[in-house]
Design a protein around this motif. Sequence first.
Motif, PDB file in Angstrom:
ATOM      1  N   HIS A  47       0.896  -1.029   0.303  1.00 54.84           N
ATOM      2  CA  HIS A  47       0.060   0.395   0.345  1.00 54.84           C
ATOM      3  C   HIS A  47       0.726   0.682  -0.300  1.00 54.84           C
ATOM      4  O   HIS A  47       0.262   2.681  -0.680  1.00 54.84           O
ATOM      5  CB  HIS A  47      -1.279  -0.368   0.930  1.00 54.84           C
ATOM      6  CG  HIS A  47      -1.761  -0.792   1.056  1.00 54.84           C
ATOM      7  ND1 HIS A  47      -3.250  -0.136   0.022  1.00 54.84           N
ATOM      8  CD2 HIS A  47      -2.425  -1.843   1.844  1.00 54.84           C
ATOM      9  CE1 HIS A  47      -4.447  -1.383   0.471  1.00 54.84           C
ATOM     10  NE2 HIS A  47      -3.388  -2.273   1.738  1.00 54.84           N
ATOM     11  N   ALA A  62      -8.887   1.185  -1.040  1.00 57.11           N
ATOM     12  CA  ALA A  62      -8.817   0.783   0.023  1.00 57.11           C
ATOM     13  C   ALA A  62     -10.055  -0.096   0.766  1.00 57.11           C
ATOM     14  O   ALA A  62     -10.793   0.534   0.983  1.00 57.11           O
ATOM     15  CB  ALA A  62      -7.284   1.431   0.938  1.00 57.11           C
ATOM     16  N   TYR A  66     -10.209  -0.722   6.597  1.00 53.56           N
ATOM     17  CA  TYR A  66      -8.757  -0.493   6.815  1.00 53.56           C
ATOM     18  C   TYR A  66      -9.532   1.400   7.270  1.00 53.56           C
ATOM     19  O   TYR A  66      -8.984   1.209   8.323  1.00 53.56           O
ATOM     20  CB  TYR A  66      -7.967   0.056   5.745  1.00 53.56           C
ATOM     21  CG  TYR A  66      -7.389  -1.234   5.482  1.00 53.56           C
ATOM     22  CD1 TYR A  66      -6.490  -2.304   6.755  1.00 53.56           C
ATOM     23  CD2 TYR A  66      -6.802  -1.201   4.306  1.00 53.56           C
ATOM     24  CE1 TYR A  66      -5.844  -2.939   5.963  1.00 53.56           C
ATOM     25  CE2 TYR A  66      -6.197  -2.040   3.684  1.00 53.56           C
ATOM     26  CZ  TYR A  66      -5.356  -3.275   4.722  1.00 53.56           C
ATOM     27  OH  TYR A  66      -4.758  -4.444   4.414  1.00 53.56           O
ATOM     28  N   PHE A  81      -5.323   6.558   5.981  1.00 56.95           N
ATOM     29  CA  PHE A  81      -6.258   5.949   5.438  1.00 56.95           C
ATOM     30  C   PHE A  81      -6.478   7.391   4.553  1.00 56.95           C
ATOM     31  O   PHE A  81      -6.698   7.436   3.306  1.00 56.95           O
ATOM     32  CB  PHE A  81      -6.502   4.936   5.063  1.00 56.95           C
ATOM     33  CG  PHE A  81      -5.974   3.787   5.014  1.00 56.95           C
ATOM     34  CD1 PHE A  81      -4.609   2.973   3.830  1.00 56.95           C
ATOM     35  CD2 PHE A  81      -5.440   2.672   5.829  1.00 56.95           C
ATOM     36  CE1 PHE A  81      -4.693   1.771   3.792  1.00 56.95           C
ATOM     37  CE2 PHE A  81      -4.579   1.828   5.570  1.00 56.95           C
ATOM     38  CZ  PHE A  81      -3.953   1.468   5.049  1.00 56.95           C
ATOM     39  N   GLN A  86      -6.307   7.826   0.969  1.00 56.75           N
ATOM     40  CA  GLN A  86      -6.854   6.186  -0.085  1.00 56.75           C
ATOM     41  C   GLN A  86      -8.659   6.373  -0.307  1.00 56.75           C
ATOM     42  O   GLN A  86      -9.378   7.009   1.530  1.00 56.75           O
ATOM     43  CB  GLN A  86      -6.358   5.604   0.220  1.00 56.75           C
ATOM     44  CG  GLN A  86      -4.915   5.289   0.945  1.00 56.75           C
ATOM     45  CD  GLN A  86      -4.631   5.470  -0.572  1.00 56.75           C
ATOM     46  OE1 GLN A  86      -4.542   4.713  -0.990  1.00 56.75           O
ATOM     47  NE2 GLN A  86      -3.996   6.643  -0.977  1.00 56.75           N
TER      48      GLN A  86
END
Length: 238
Positions: A47, A62, A66, A81, A86
């Motif tokens: 990632h 993603a 997460y 994230f 993302q």
Amino acid sequence: MFYYVLKYVLLGPALRLMFRPRIEGLEHIPEDGAAIVAGNHLSFSDHFLMPAMLTRRITFLAKQEYFTGPGIKGRLIAGFFRSAGQIPVDRSGRNAAQAAISEGLGVLSKDELLGIYPEGTRSHDGRLYKGRVGVAAMAIKAQVKVIPCAMVGTFELQPPGRKIPKLGRVTIRFGEPLDFTRFAGMDNEKAALRAVTDEIMYSILKLSGQEYVDRYATDVKAELEKSRKEGGSQDKAA
């Protein structure tokens, strides 16, 4: 802004030191305009490692898990994230898949790079599994090229379940862009979606040298988990 702080100050230098990445085919990444980078997925570090090596910003789809973890740790991971730009993807059904495609098309409509793992999950054993057709739907609908990418060595340094990666060297290979303009207007045709996806996966396979499995990784994982639970139940009964 946080994306670039991560890339050049916090995470990027540490990743270069830890993994000593060797980059091949970087010239295949366009300097501007929309494109999809489709790669294999062997490790949690994928990632961050590949985006850190690119000059251009890349946005990845993603998995939603997460962003929804419990407790302080879950909130920290979700914040990380989101700050890195993302996009969470719900993988629970067909409608969720369509929502992910819409999100990806939104990124491409802004002439940005979109990163995606067609397998839909990390490989649990280092092999390359059958690709999901979402990448094909986006490539055909947006009429953008797909750059295949292979991460080589990240599975050995940080396989699924290992929190802290070992020190070592990895290779990141980018292949020649794939053009699917011949499939224009066929983004709802199953045969076209499968043909495009298989061509992408074959290109990744040639770059990575992995063993290929013509099954979805999620199905194989589910079978292994079922066998593990049944084996545990039998042990208790004995």
